[in-house]
Motif scaffolding. Sequence first.
Motif, PDB file in Angstrom:
ATOM      1  N   UNK A 119       0.827  -1.207   0.000  1.00  0.00           N
ATOM      2  CA  UNK A 119       0.000   0.000   0.000  1.00  0.00           C
ATOM      3  C   UNK A 119       0.863   1.258   0.000  1.00  0.00           C
ATOM      4  N   UNK A 120       0.621   2.154  -0.935  1.00  0.00           N
ATOM      5  CA  UNK A 120       1.315   3.439  -0.922  1.00  0.00           C
ATOM      6  C   UNK A 120       0.809   4.275   0.252  1.00  0.00           C
ATOM      7  N   UNK A 121       1.733   5.058   0.840  1.00  0.00           N
ATOM      8  CA  UNK A 121       1.389   5.851   2.017  1.00  0.00           C
ATOM      9  C   UNK A 121       1.898   7.273   1.815  1.00  0.00           C
ATOM     10  N   UNK A 122       1.034   8.245   2.026  1.00  0.00           N
ATOM     11  CA  UNK A 122       1.444   9.646   1.994  1.00  0.00           C
ATOM     12  C   UNK A 122       1.923  10.052   3.386  1.00  0.00           C
ATOM     13  N   UNK A 123       3.138  10.601   3.454  1.00  0.00           N
ATOM     14  CA  UNK A 123       3.739  10.932   4.748  1.00  0.00           C
ATOM     15  C   UNK A 123       4.273  12.361   4.711  1.00  0.00           C
TER      16      UNK A 123
ATOM     17  N   UNK B 213       8.780  14.331   3.483  1.00  0.00           N
ATOM     18  CA  UNK B 213       9.590  13.870   2.362  1.00  0.00           C
ATOM     19  C   UNK B 213       9.717  14.974   1.315  1.00  0.00           C
ATOM     20  N   UNK B 214      10.896  15.039   0.684  1.00  0.00           N
ATOM     21  CA  UNK B 214      11.058  15.970  -0.428  1.00  0.00           C
ATOM     22  C   UNK B 214      10.517  15.373  -1.718  1.00  0.00           C
ATOM     23  N   UNK B 215      10.762  14.082  -1.929  1.00  0.00           N
ATOM     24  CA  UNK B 215      10.321  13.375  -3.132  1.00  0.00           C
ATOM     25  C   UNK B 215       9.797  11.993  -2.731  1.00  0.00           C
ATOM     26  N   UNK B 216       9.059  11.367  -3.642  1.00  0.00           N
ATOM     27  CA  UNK B 216       8.552  10.024  -3.384  1.00  0.00           C
ATOM     28  C   UNK B 216       9.710   9.034  -3.261  1.00  0.00           C
TER      29      UNK B 216
ATOM     30  N   UNK C 203      15.550   0.182  -0.894  1.00  0.00           N
ATOM     31  CA  UNK C 203      14.929   1.507  -0.838  1.00  0.00           C
ATOM     32  C   UNK C 203      15.581   2.414  -1.881  1.00  0.00           C
ATOM     33  N   UNK C 204      14.755   3.117  -2.667  1.00  0.00           N
ATOM     34  CA  UNK C 204      15.239   4.008  -3.720  1.00  0.00           C
ATOM     35  C   UNK C 204      14.690   5.409  -3.487  1.00  0.00           C
TER      36      UNK C 204
ATOM     37  N   UNK D 109       5.964  -4.202  -3.673  1.00  0.00           N
ATOM     38  CA  UNK D 109       6.469  -2.847  -3.884  1.00  0.00           C
ATOM     39  C   UNK D 109       5.478  -1.842  -3.302  1.00  0.00           C
ATOM     40  N   UNK D 110       6.026  -0.827  -2.639  1.00  0.00           N
ATOM     41  CA  UNK D 110       5.190   0.258  -2.120  1.00  0.00           C
ATOM     42  C   UNK D 110       5.936   1.562  -2.283  1.00  0.00           C
ATOM     43  N   UNK D 111       5.217   2.647  -2.154  1.00  0.00           N
ATOM     44  CA  UNK D 111       5.837   3.959  -2.238  1.00  0.00           C
ATOM     45  C   UNK D 111       5.460   4.787  -1.006  1.00  0.00           C
TER      46      UNK D 111
END
Length: 860
Positions: A16-20, A23-26, A39-40, A851-853
Amino acid sequence: MTIATVVRSPLPSYTDDVTVPGLAKDVTIKRDELGIPQIYAEHSDDLFYAQGFVHAQDRFFEMDYRRHVTAGRLSELVGENPDALAADKLIRTLGWRRVAEKELPLLDKSTREYLQAYADGVNAYLAGKSPRQLGLAYTVLGMNNEIDSVARWSPVDSLAWLKAMAWDLKTNFNDELDRAGMLSTVKEPETVDSLFPAYPEDHPTIVTAKELAAGRGESVKGTVEESASAGGAAEADSHAWVEGLRAGNPAGAAHKALNAVPNLLGTGDGIGSNSWVVSGELTATGKPMLANDPHLGLAAPNIWYQAGLHCKSVGEACPFDVAGFGFSGLPGIFIGHNQKVGWGFTNLGADVTDFYLEEVDGDTYRRDGEDVPLETRTEEIRIAGAPSVKIEVRSTVHGPLISDAYDDAKTASRSVPNGQKDAAPAGEDDDEEAQQRRPYALSLSWTALTPGRTADAIFLLNTAENFDDVREAARSFEVPGQNIVFADTAGHIGYQTPGKIPVRNNVSDAPAPSDGSWPMPGWDSSYDWQGFVDFDELPSVLDPRDGVIVTANQPVIEPGAAEFLGADFDYGFRAKAIQQQISAAKKSGRKLTAADMNAIQNSSTNEFAKKLVPYLEDVYVDEFTREAVDLLRGWDYTQPADSAPAAYFNAVWKNLQRVTFDADLPEGMSADGSDRWMAAVMKLLDDPDNKWWDDSRTQNSVENRDLMLAEALTSARSELTASLGKNPEHWEWGMLHQLRLEQSPLGGEGVPALIRGAFNAKPVGIGGGTGLVNATSWDASKPGYDVESGPSMRMVLDFGNFDRSTWVSVTGNSAHPFSPNYLDQLSAWAAGETFPWPYSGKAVDNATQDEMRLLAERAG
């Protein structure tokens, strides 16, 4: 709420993608079947933010438990528990967190930023979650102690973990206390020293004086000019020192206090590691290979967390492209490789701790003939569900009074007349004069109690490009003292000694050895540390002629060539076995592969058994015992799990120590089967009438070597007949030698079996043993033969292609008991197998299962 809901609630989503916030970028997080994240990120801060997030996903309770331990606040988490309180008292006395707080402002600005970014990532995962959503352990603990919330993570929480690392990886520490403690029964220092023999001449050091001819480390002796004792007549000082260590045994009180610290990395024999590197001339790829398997306490989850940290575009703004093993709670990679360089660690074993026997009188202590005030502070220990406890921490110029942390220390310590050097006569402790005598206490000097910059070294290693960069990182790596082995893709291999090493005086007419091998007289300033060895004088080697560097906790260099490093090292049985296997390949012309390196890691040849068995075979025993002794004839000296000879030999070795030494050693200091005891017995075998062979419990007879060997053989035969059956051919080492992985604090004794079963692994019978390359060490002073420590992970780096490298952990990456990644590496580890280690983008993509972001918050 159903049981299924309770146990599954803490399991994180990997898809699941999570907005946090922050962060400067995803950031993209890719995980393979083993749950290992790669981690990238585009920015360094985002990279470590994400590392904090995934650590919290998989291991937050472990992180929180360690945080409570390292702050001396375990009782706040687990409630009223005598073991937890004992640990809190000691760690508050040492002041781990106080030191960590002082370290933070000393660190490089970028390091502080990485630590803060990591903490922000941990806190992003914690946001909005109840404790039961973070770990099943909170639910269980909450049955007795209400846990409504958890504290936010901070950079100091991460730094305090470095103190725990340094604590568990100090080695001379126990030997120094054991020497002192043995005086209470052995009486003479010279007799005690016979149980701490010199390093065997036919065992290898890490480097040689010839290899150091370039100058690094060769000329340093680690002592200043000879100094006279400042504390009075040497004869009186010697009397006070010896009697002070004998009477009431303050060293014993300190030992009991120190043993209260929970097993975070591990303690005891086997806490060390193997690491070696070979040049491309010796490998099938034509490039170097590096192997490492740190020997630590084994628990569920394993101490290590596997991960890859990759900047999407490696450059000045984001210089990381590193993978390997790290610790939950701490950003960065501790052991591993980047695009150009790889490194491994083994415990250096340098003497970085010294105990001082102090003459204490009320709020003062004796110092060069004068009374000087003790430093004091009060610590309040909160206990969940119970009243708080306050302790007074007292310190001298040398450090905190460790013996104070043991409740019975003041009554256990004998005393000397006020202002005099004579010990209290036996039996006079309760008279009026005795009430005015100075009690002895024991203080601790330890390099880790001085704020340092070890955290900087982690990130310098992670971005190193060559040996000079590794050496620069090592310059900051102050504690714990480690051996660093290095290789790079350009074909170089190297070794560096890092660490903060004390310089000690060479005291003339010394009542005590001034080299740090014994507790020293605190009343005489001549024994104080005189500073620290300059880093540029520490041993360092690049591209040795023979193309091999082996570190297995043995001495760095020949005894006497680098005295400042100390005198208590591993006795080299593992180092010799590794060297022999590499030398055999060289002589045969066979080029080494990654599989060969892993095979060496799993080798279980018992070098000590080769010395002892010929003596055992010649001893007269009855026919019943002879059936078992015959197992040793033709034995190849290896110790796989299914070996009958290995089962019998180890039982004999355990019984031999019991009948030879235990009657003459103080309680709690029985022979534990470590390499030191092996070396001591090797010396005694050539002296069949040595007094150690005589059993002091038999008043009317004098035993010799062969009688004690026979008794050990007979006792071991009876023991294994009772536990494994009458037929020796059916015995198996793995039936005795078992690994029982427990999760702290809910997997130990006193916890209901149903709960223990959820957190602990089932016992696994394994091969290996103490003093072997496959160092699954056991403690001969305890019942049974269960594994106490061992290879916590195994890795082999192939510098011809990093995607051909291999790794394995003893458990798995997750700390959640119902996760598929909790114990998914255990069976492979126990069988000596490893997994492919994807590093390149293509290899990672091919291995990705989930994979998640982490999505940066968008404006508006």
